[in-house]
Design a protein around this motif. Sequence first.
Motif, mmCIF file in Angstrom:
data_model
loop_
_atom_site.group_PDB
_atom_site.id
_atom_site.type_symbol
_atom_site.label_atom_id
_atom_site.label_comp_id
_atom_site.label_asym_id
_atom_site.label_seq_id
_atom_site.Cartn_x
_atom_site.Cartn_y
_atom_site.Cartn_z
ATOM 1 N N THR A 49 -10.999 -2.001 3.326
ATOM 2 C CA THR A 49 -10.206 -2.080 2.099
ATOM 3 C C THR A 49 -8.858 -2.702 2.433
ATOM 4 O OG1 THR A 49 -9.196 0.103 2.416
ATOM 5 C CG2 THR A 49 -11.312 0.019 1.241
ATOM 6 N N PRO A 50 -8.131 -3.197 1.430
ATOM 7 C CA PRO A 50 -6.819 -3.807 1.713
ATOM 8 C C PRO A 50 -5.853 -2.875 2.433
ATOM 9 C CG PRO A 50 -7.553 -4.446 -0.470
ATOM 10 C CD PRO A 50 -8.555 -3.444 0.032
ATOM 11 N N VAL A 51 -5.809 -1.598 2.025
ATOM 12 C CA VAL A 51 -4.888 -0.658 2.682
ATOM 13 C C VAL A 51 -5.269 -0.476 4.145
ATOM 14 C CG1 VAL A 51 -4.058 1.717 2.732
ATOM 15 C CG2 VAL A 51 -4.350 0.558 0.540
ATOM 16 N N LYS A 52 -6.557 -0.275 4.396
ATOM 17 C CA LYS A 52 -7.023 -0.126 5.779
ATOM 18 C C LYS A 52 -6.789 -1.416 6.572
ATOM 19 C CE LYS A 52 -10.642 3.303 4.833
ATOM 20 N NZ LYS A 52 -12.098 3.559 4.850
ATOM 21 N N GLY A 53 -6.925 -2.557 5.886
ATOM 22 C CA GLY A 53 -6.700 -3.838 6.560
ATOM 23 C C GLY A 53 -5.275 -3.988 7.039
ATOM 24 N N VAL A 54 -4.304 -3.611 6.190
ATOM 25 C CA VAL A 54 -2.891 -3.684 6.588
ATOM 26 C C VAL A 54 -2.625 -2.764 7.782
ATOM 27 C CG1 VAL A 54 -0.535 -3.157 5.885
ATOM 28 C CG2 VAL A 54 -2.040 -4.368 4.321
ATOM 29 N N LEU A 55 -3.142 -1.542 7.710
ATOM 30 C CA LEU A 55 -2.926 -0.581 8.799
ATOM 31 C C LEU A 55 -3.584 -1.067 10.092
ATOM 32 C CD1 LEU A 55 -3.483 2.786 6.865
ATOM 33 C CD2 LEU A 55 -1.308 1.750 7.555
ATOM 34 N N ALA A 56 -4.817 -1.583 9.972
ATOM 35 C CA ALA A 56 -5.519 -2.074 11.165
ATOM 36 C C ALA A 56 -4.806 -3.279 11.762
ATOM 37 C CB ALA A 56 -6.964 -2.439 10.805
ATOM 38 N N GLY A 57 -4.361 -4.204 10.904
ATOM 39 C CA GLY A 57 -3.639 -5.381 11.391
ATOM 40 C C GLY A 57 -2.343 -5.012 12.091
ATOM 41 N N THR A 58 -1.614 -4.051 11.526
ATOM 42 C CA THR A 58 -0.354 -3.603 12.138
ATOM 43 C C THR A 58 -0.613 -2.951 13.484
ATOM 44 O OG1 THR A 58 0.614 -3.220 9.945
ATOM 45 C CG2 THR A 58 1.675 -2.146 11.818
ATOM 46 N N LEU A 59 -1.596 -2.045 13.524
ATOM 47 C CA LEU A 59 -1.883 -1.301 14.750
ATOM 48 C C LEU A 59 -2.355 -2.219 15.869
ATOM 49 C CD1 LEU A 59 -2.297 1.366 16.274
ATOM 50 C CD2 LEU A 59 -4.575 1.498 15.251
ATOM 51 N N ILE A 60 -3.333 -3.084 15.562
ATOM 52 C CA ILE A 60 -3.914 -3.920 16.612
ATOM 53 C C ILE A 60 -2.905 -4.950 17.119
ATOM 54 C CG2 ILE A 60 -5.726 -5.602 17.127
ATOM 55 C CD1 ILE A 60 -7.493 -4.136 15.113
ATOM 56 N N THR A 61 -2.151 -5.560 16.216
ATOM 57 C CA THR A 61 -1.142 -6.534 16.648
ATOM 58 C C THR A 61 -0.042 -5.846 17.445
ATOM 59 O OG1 THR A 61 -1.570 -7.773 14.620
ATOM 60 C CG2 THR A 61 0.354 -8.412 15.884
ATOM 61 N N GLY A 62 0.297 -4.611 17.061
ATOM 62 C CA GLY A 62 1.279 -3.859 17.832
ATOM 63 C C GLY A 62 0.795 -3.579 19.239
ATOM 64 N N VAL A 63 -0.527 -3.437 19.414
ATOM 65 C CA VAL A 63 -1.098 -3.164 20.739
ATOM 66 C C VAL A 63 -1.222 -4.431 21.569
ATOM 67 C CG1 VAL A 63 -3.173 -2.388 21.965
ATOM 68 C CG2 VAL A 63 -2.313 -1.083 20.014
ATOM 69 N N GLY A 94 -0.695 -7.135 7.755
ATOM 70 C CA GLY A 94 -0.409 -6.130 8.778
ATOM 71 C C GLY A 94 -0.015 -6.742 10.113
ATOM 72 N N ALA A 95 -0.633 -7.892 10.448
ATOM 73 C CA ALA A 95 -0.305 -8.563 11.716
ATOM 74 C C ALA A 95 1.154 -8.994 11.750
ATOM 75 C CB ALA A 95 -1.217 -9.772 11.917
ATOM 76 N N ASN A 96 1.672 -9.431 10.599
ATOM 77 C CA ASN A 96 3.079 -9.837 10.545
ATOM 78 C C ASN A 96 4.011 -8.663 10.805
ATOM 79 O OD1 ASN A 96 2.549 -12.506 10.039
ATOM 80 N ND2 ASN A 96 2.792 -12.366 7.834
ATOM 81 N N ILE A 97 3.614 -7.465 10.367
ATOM 82 C CA ILE A 97 4.429 -6.279 10.657
ATOM 83 C C ILE A 97 4.288 -5.891 12.118
ATOM 84 C CG2 ILE A 97 4.771 -3.832 10.130
ATOM 85 C CD1 ILE A 97 3.793 -4.373 7.311
ATOM 86 N N GLY A 98 3.040 -5.939 12.622
ATOM 87 C CA GLY A 98 2.782 -5.513 14.002
ATOM 88 C C GLY A 98 3.519 -6.330 15.042
ATOM 89 N N THR A 99 3.662 -7.633 14.783
ATOM 90 C CA THR A 99 4.336 -8.483 15.774
ATOM 91 C C THR A 99 5.825 -8.169 15.887
ATOM 92 O OG1 THR A 99 4.559 -10.772 16.537
ATOM 93 C CG2 THR A 99 4.949 -10.381 14.217
ATOM 94 N N THR A 100 6.416 -7.575 14.835
ATOM 95 C CA THR A 100 7.844 -7.253 14.894
ATOM 96 C C THR A 100 8.118 -6.102 15.865
ATOM 97 O OG1 THR A 100 7.686 -5.707 13.022
ATOM 98 C CG2 THR A 100 8.200 -7.997 12.521
ATOM 99 N N LEU A 101 7.077 -5.318 16.189
ATOM 100 C CA LEU A 101 7.257 -4.255 17.178
ATOM 101 C C LEU A 101 7.627 -4.869 18.522
ATOM 102 C CD1 LEU A 101 4.173 -1.999 16.287
ATOM 103 C CD2 LEU A 101 6.545 -1.742 15.536
ATOM 104 N N GLY A 102 6.984 -6.015 18.829
ATOM 105 C CA GLY A 102 7.318 -6.710 20.074
ATOM 106 C C GLY A 102 8.726 -7.266 20.057
#
Length: 425
Positions: A49-63, A94-102
Amino acid sequence: MDIDIFKDILVPVIGGLGIFMLGLDFMANGIQALSVNRMRDFLAKAAGTPVKGVLAGTLITGVIQSSTAMSVMVVGLVNAGVIALRPAISVIMGANIGTTLGNGLIALPLGPLGLILAGVFSLVYCFAKSEKVKNIALACMGFALIFYGLNLMTGGLRPLRNLPEVMALLQTLTADSYLNLFKCVFIAAGVTAMIHSSSATIGIVMGLGAAGILDWTTAVAFSLGADLGTTITSWMASLNLSKNAKRTAYAHISFNIIGVCITIPLFFVSIQVLEWAMQFFGGDPAVPVIVDGKETFPLVPVAVGLYSTFFNVFNTVLLFPFIGVFERVLSRVGHTDADDAEDFSTPKFLDRKLASDFAKAIPAVQQETARHLEAGAMFLDIARSSKKAPSDPGEHYLATDILSRDIRAYTAALMKEDLLTNNSI
């Protein structure tokens, strides 16, 4: 004081930039070797789902610490039919958010420790026997080299303040008006497109800001351009792939372009908000700190990292409600009559809720198998050059293969040790 351009500027800047980018590569390779396959499988399952997609994209890109690798991965999964267009758009958000962790990690003041930590982990890497330990050491070594490279760049860029010609040129890149703001954004976007790394661009900008070459407002403006330029890689990765893969890349591009277009008119207001927020993160980034008798601006990297995070979170919150609109618009890009044909890559009858009821699950498998046979019969239409035949035999083969694997996996899941007892067969 005479400045030796080669020794005092070129050597530390080029060396520092090389070490910085090598560190990014080491860290990404180490982490991806440890977890990229698991991350890919997790993404395929989680992005329902879109919500799960954002969370998954953020988490995986953060890793994995690479929005570029993440966007390319998503384009590939869409091309394989594993992820549909709608959740893929949310994963990109979500990937755009996750990359900001770096970017936030890069802003940490760990430069002086970078070399010794890199040395320690390189020794671990050289003498470790386990492949897992080697990959962990490689990731940690890359992490340390990022800070050491940034520290070298900052030191090498600092003497530029004593060169009137350089300062006169850089004054034209001051984000003090909307015209100059556009100029800064497009230059940063071009640099990021060439080196395929928004993190590297932001690292360079942080170094220029910390050395006092760029004022902190201009450094923040460059971070906007880095978010814009990073979209080029996913577009290049999609060039020879399916239409949906291309649409996913277009979603990445349009998402960031819209975000930048919305943010630019609000830029100077957002800078005032950032200036207020910096009170909680150390103070005014424009105030220099004297280190070894030289001025430095250690809070500029913090301001850049904070703004980059704010921009991507704001952009996601703003555009998330319009994911359906993105999907409808992008689905018309390159649309032909062939796209209205049935999509055999997605099962129609294999309901996971029926998997616990053998008697109801078997008819579902039979119906899905009939669809698979129908898809197989279309290869005869392809051989006969029928007008009803799929336009792309390769895509049709891939769709039928995906459906076949789904049927096999669903059927295998039905086979349990107590099957006869539970169903009285």
